[in-house]
Design a protein around this motif. Sequence first.
Motif, PDB file in Angstrom:
ATOM      1  N   ALA A 126      82.239  -1.485  64.449  1.00 35.77           N
ATOM      2  CA  ALA A 126      83.513  -1.456  63.730  1.00 35.77           C
ATOM      3  C   ALA A 126      83.306  -1.322  62.223  1.00 35.77           C
ATOM      4  O   ALA A 126      84.018  -0.581  61.548  1.00 35.77           O
ATOM      5  N   ARG A 127      82.303  -2.021  61.691  1.00 31.93           N
ATOM      6  CA  ARG A 127      82.074  -2.009  60.243  1.00 31.93           C
ATOM      7  C   ARG A 127      81.175  -0.857  59.796  1.00 31.93           C
ATOM      8  O   ARG A 127      81.071  -0.577  58.597  1.00 31.93           O
ATOM      9  N   LYS A 128      80.444  -0.274  60.756  1.00 29.08           N
ATOM     10  CA  LYS A 128      79.503   0.813  60.469  1.00 29.08           C
ATOM     11  C   LYS A 128      78.371   0.346  59.554  1.00 29.08           C
ATOM     12  O   LYS A 128      77.893   1.096  58.694  1.00 29.08           O
ATOM     13  N   ILE A 129      77.945  -0.895  59.754  1.00 28.51           N
ATOM     14  CA  ILE A 129      76.776  -1.425  59.050  1.00 28.51           C
ATOM     15  C   ILE A 129      75.979  -2.287  60.026  1.00 28.51           C
ATOM     16  O   ILE A 129      76.503  -2.748  61.039  1.00 28.51           O
ATOM     17  N   SER A 130      74.705  -2.500  59.711  1.00 31.51           N
ATOM     18  CA  SER A 130      73.891  -3.406  60.514  1.00 31.51           C
ATOM     19  C   SER A 130      74.175  -4.835  60.089  1.00 31.51           C
ATOM     20  O   SER A 130      74.226  -5.137  58.893  1.00 31.51           O
ATOM     21  N   ILE A 131      74.355  -5.702  61.081  1.00 29.76           N
ATOM     22  CA  ILE A 131      74.656  -7.104  60.822  1.00 29.76           C
ATOM     23  C   ILE A 131      73.518  -8.002  61.290  1.00 29.76           C
ATOM     24  O   ILE A 131      73.138  -8.947  60.616  1.00 29.76           O
ATOM     25  N   GLY A 132      72.972  -7.683  62.453  1.00 24.96           N
ATOM     26  CA  GLY A 132      71.895  -8.489  63.011  1.00 24.96           C
ATOM     27  C   GLY A 132      70.607  -7.700  63.115  1.00 24.96           C
ATOM     28  O   GLY A 132      70.608  -6.469  63.213  1.00 24.96           O
ATOM     29  N   LEU A 133      69.497  -8.416  63.092  1.00 25.90           N
ATOM     30  CA  LEU A 133      68.190  -7.810  63.299  1.00 25.90           C
ATOM     31  C   LEU A 133      68.100  -7.280  64.723  1.00 25.90           C
ATOM     32  O   LEU A 133      68.388  -7.990  65.676  1.00 25.90           O
ATOM     33  N   ALA A 134      67.718  -5.993  64.866  1.00 23.32           N
ATOM     34  CA  ALA A 134      67.586  -5.382  66.190  1.00 23.32           C
ATOM     35  C   ALA A 134      66.152  -4.889  66.382  1.00 23.32           C
ATOM     36  O   ALA A 134      65.486  -4.481  65.422  1.00 23.32           O
ATOM     37  N   ILE A 135      65.695  -4.919  67.626  1.00 29.48           N
ATOM     38  CA  ILE A 135      64.313  -4.563  67.961  1.00 29.48           C
ATOM     39  C   ILE A 135      64.320  -3.411  68.957  1.00 29.48           C
ATOM     40  O   ILE A 135      65.161  -3.352  69.853  1.00 29.48           O
ATOM     41  N   ALA A 136      63.380  -2.496  68.799  1.00 31.29           N
ATOM     42  CA  ALA A 136      63.173  -1.447  69.801  1.00 31.29           C
ATOM     43  C   ALA A 136      61.699  -1.084  69.816  1.00 31.29           C
ATOM     44  O   ALA A 136      61.026  -1.129  68.781  1.00 31.29           O
ATOM     45  N   ASN A 137      61.212  -0.736  70.982  1.00 29.13           N
ATOM     46  CA  ASN A 137      59.813  -0.322  71.086  1.00 29.13           C
ATOM     47  C   ASN A 137      59.741   1.115  71.570  1.00 29.13           C
ATOM     48  O   ASN A 137      60.639   1.613  72.258  1.00 29.13           O
ATOM     49  N   LEU A 138      58.681   1.801  71.193  1.00 28.65           N
ATOM     50  CA  LEU A 138      58.471   3.184  71.629  1.00 28.65           C
ATOM     51  C   LEU A 138      56.977   3.458  71.643  1.00 28.65           C
ATOM     52  O   LEU A 138      56.185   2.714  71.043  1.00 28.65           O
ATOM     53  N   ASP A 139      56.599   4.510  72.329  1.00 24.24           N
ATOM     54  CA  ASP A 139      55.205   4.944  72.368  1.00 24.24           C
ATOM     55  C   ASP A 139      55.065   6.232  71.569  1.00 24.24           C
ATOM     56  O   ASP A 139      55.786   7.205  71.794  1.00 24.24           O
ATOM     57  N   HIS A 140      54.136   6.228  70.614  1.00 27.16           N
ATOM     58  CA  HIS A 140      53.839   7.438  69.849  1.00 27.16           C
ATOM     59  C   HIS A 140      52.342   7.709  69.931  1.00 27.16           C
ATOM     60  O   HIS A 140      51.539   7.021  69.307  1.00 27.16           O
ATOM     61  N   LYS A 141      52.005   8.665  70.768  1.00 29.47           N
ATOM     62  CA  LYS A 141      50.613   9.093  70.934  1.00 29.47           C
ATOM     63  C   LYS A 141      49.697   7.925  71.305  1.00 29.47           C
ATOM     64  O   LYS A 141      48.603   7.759  70.769  1.00 29.47           O
ATOM     65  N   GLY A 142      50.184   7.096  72.243  1.00 30.55           N
ATOM     66  CA  GLY A 142      49.391   5.985  72.739  1.00 30.55           C
ATOM     67  C   GLY A 142      49.459   4.727  71.901  1.00 30.55           C
ATOM     68  O   GLY A 142      48.811   3.729  72.225  1.00 30.55           O
ATOM     69  N   VAL A 143      50.240   4.748  70.837  1.00 26.27           N
ATOM     70  CA  VAL A 143      50.414   3.575  69.984  1.00 26.27           C
ATOM     71  C   VAL A 143      51.827   3.037  70.182  1.00 26.27           C
ATOM     72  O   VAL A 143      52.796   3.798  70.144  1.00 26.27           O
TER      73      VAL A 143
END
Length: 691
Positions: free
Chosen positions: A57-74
């Motif tokens: 609704a506000r179009k801003i980040s309010i809370g800390l968010a986490i995401a994981n991904l793989d980039h070339k085995g890392v």
Amino acid sequence: MPEYKPENIRNIAVIGHGGEGKTTLCEAMLFNAKLIDRMGKIDDGNTVMDYDAEEAARKISIGLAIANLDHKGVKFNLFDVPGFFDFEGEFAAAMCVADCAVVVTGASPTIAVGAEKALDYCVANKIPTLVFINQMDKENCSYEGALAALKARYGGKIVPVQLPILDTAKKLQGYVSLTSGKAYNYTASGRAEIEIPAEYKAEYGKLHDELTETAAGNDEELMNKFFEGEPLTKDEIVSGVKIGVAAGDVIPVLCGSATQNKGVLTLMDQISRLMPSPLGKVTEAEDASGGKVLIKTDDNASVSVRVFKTIADAFVGRFNLFKVMSGCIKGATALINTTQDKSEKISGVFVMRGKKQEPADVLHAGDIGAFSKLLGTFTGDTLCDSALKIKFPPIPFPRPNLSMAVTSKTTGEEDKVFTGLAKLREEDTTFNIIKNRETCETVLEGVGEIQLDVLVRKLKSKFGVEAKLMTPKIPYRETIRRTVQAEGKHKKQSGGHGQYGHVCIRFEPLPTADFEFGDEVVGGVVPRNFIPAVEKGLIECLPNGVLAGCPVVNLKAVLYFGSYHDVDSSEMAFKIAASLAFKKGCQDAGPVLLEPIMSLEIRVPDNYLGDIMGDLNRRRGRILGVEGSGGIQVISAEAPLAEVFKYSTDLRSMTQGRGKFFYELARYEEAPGNIAAAVAAAYAKERAEGN
């Protein structure tokens, strides 16, 4: 999901000013890792990281968010950190577990305040850092201006590792790698190698030499080779820069457009190449006896876990986000919460990608994960093997410095409001809920106005209860300035037993205590069994002074004379007589209003000192001292609480977000006559309306 050893993990805090594209950059990384089919947009409210309804609704980040991904085995563990100052607690949580940072800043000749503060923090704490100059697709963008501003503030630490190629509109078209000497143009499918444009060759040569010298300066062997005039290879340049980054002496700079996904893959490559893994990192902790112990990020060590954030999910319950500080974590195991001194049964381990959870069989040292449904574990807690029993230091969350009274909009739903706030505090420990006994208000203390407004909205969306915020009442007090004698006589005859109580009390100022009762009665003029009733009657009067109904303090009352009736005297009669004497005595003893005086510590950059001191004078403040160090002025001052309720917001405005302050109660002082008169008039009006 696959397992990742510590050496193949990167814990990256994406930090900077609000609105500079941090969430979009994380979205582009997830898209490049083929974890999402299309990039979400902030304006559409469909990004992976900004999943909360209030964020959309506000179009801003309010809370800390986490995401994981793989980039070339890392494995990348991305921390999308809010950039607005009201949510500094999320920054503190992220930085206590991140091993490196990407500071996102706009392509502008001035460094945004949030980016500046983030870089200052990383430099001061020697956190390995990359700078990504974003928004190179915008009109009037200026990579050169942004780079010059960074160099002006951080000097030789700032080192470009690529030279942007711009089109005729000065927008990003491609880049030249300063390590490999190869040039690329961005295409619809990625990038295509090209010859270095002729107009960029001279600048490339200059920047390549600077990068080579920087790399050589971080390694003795490379330095010897450099001085002997031998060219460094690409791998040697990368190795030298990596050493400087790990030591906090080098801050590589890249550029791109997160919205158009330009330069993001290159950034991901550089994160893998230049940013350190958590392997071997040492963190200080405290053992069971309070002694210092060092915990090393090592798979073979005993398990220790640091909880850095709690998320309350309406459907699945509570999640505790954690970092594995040592050892390996698996499901179906038992750990000790050394902070709460409780045992916790771990039923499952997850990794997070925004609001989605994915089960994990094992998480190695240095990795980021989540526990679900732990009843006794909260943000900042330490969990470990029973044989280890250590505690990591508390997360240095910002202290709340803005207060608002809170209650429900609907009469009778106050308990729902306070219950909801208690639940929300499990997620956000940077606000407090305090019951002020003097003003009979519940006060919400937070970091800023946006934070408190978000809390009110979350109460409605999550718990279905509407709250309202108001300026809190000032907890004024009253006292007397001179000694007087007052008589109180209660006499009533209405058939049968009457009521009779008669006291003479001396009221004196008492600087050393709030209240003291004395007894100088001789000759039994007031029977001993009624004297406690006199004291009790006075104590019951103390919360409501004669000026403005405020608590009375610094008062000594001495009962020295009185009389009684054998039949009609009672404890109640003497209590009433004491209250009559109290009202008359306080009225005649020069009553004054006392206001709370706060002790302030204000930290501002040098160039704001004059404005801040002038503003404090306008707030009836007193400057006690000023000390300067490293471009920061620390002002010690005192000011009335009535003048600093919203000082947090005003200070940010005056210093463009660079100033900070802390305050606590110092003492009470007599309020000026105009203030006392206004408070007394407001009290009289309130009583009249109440009647």
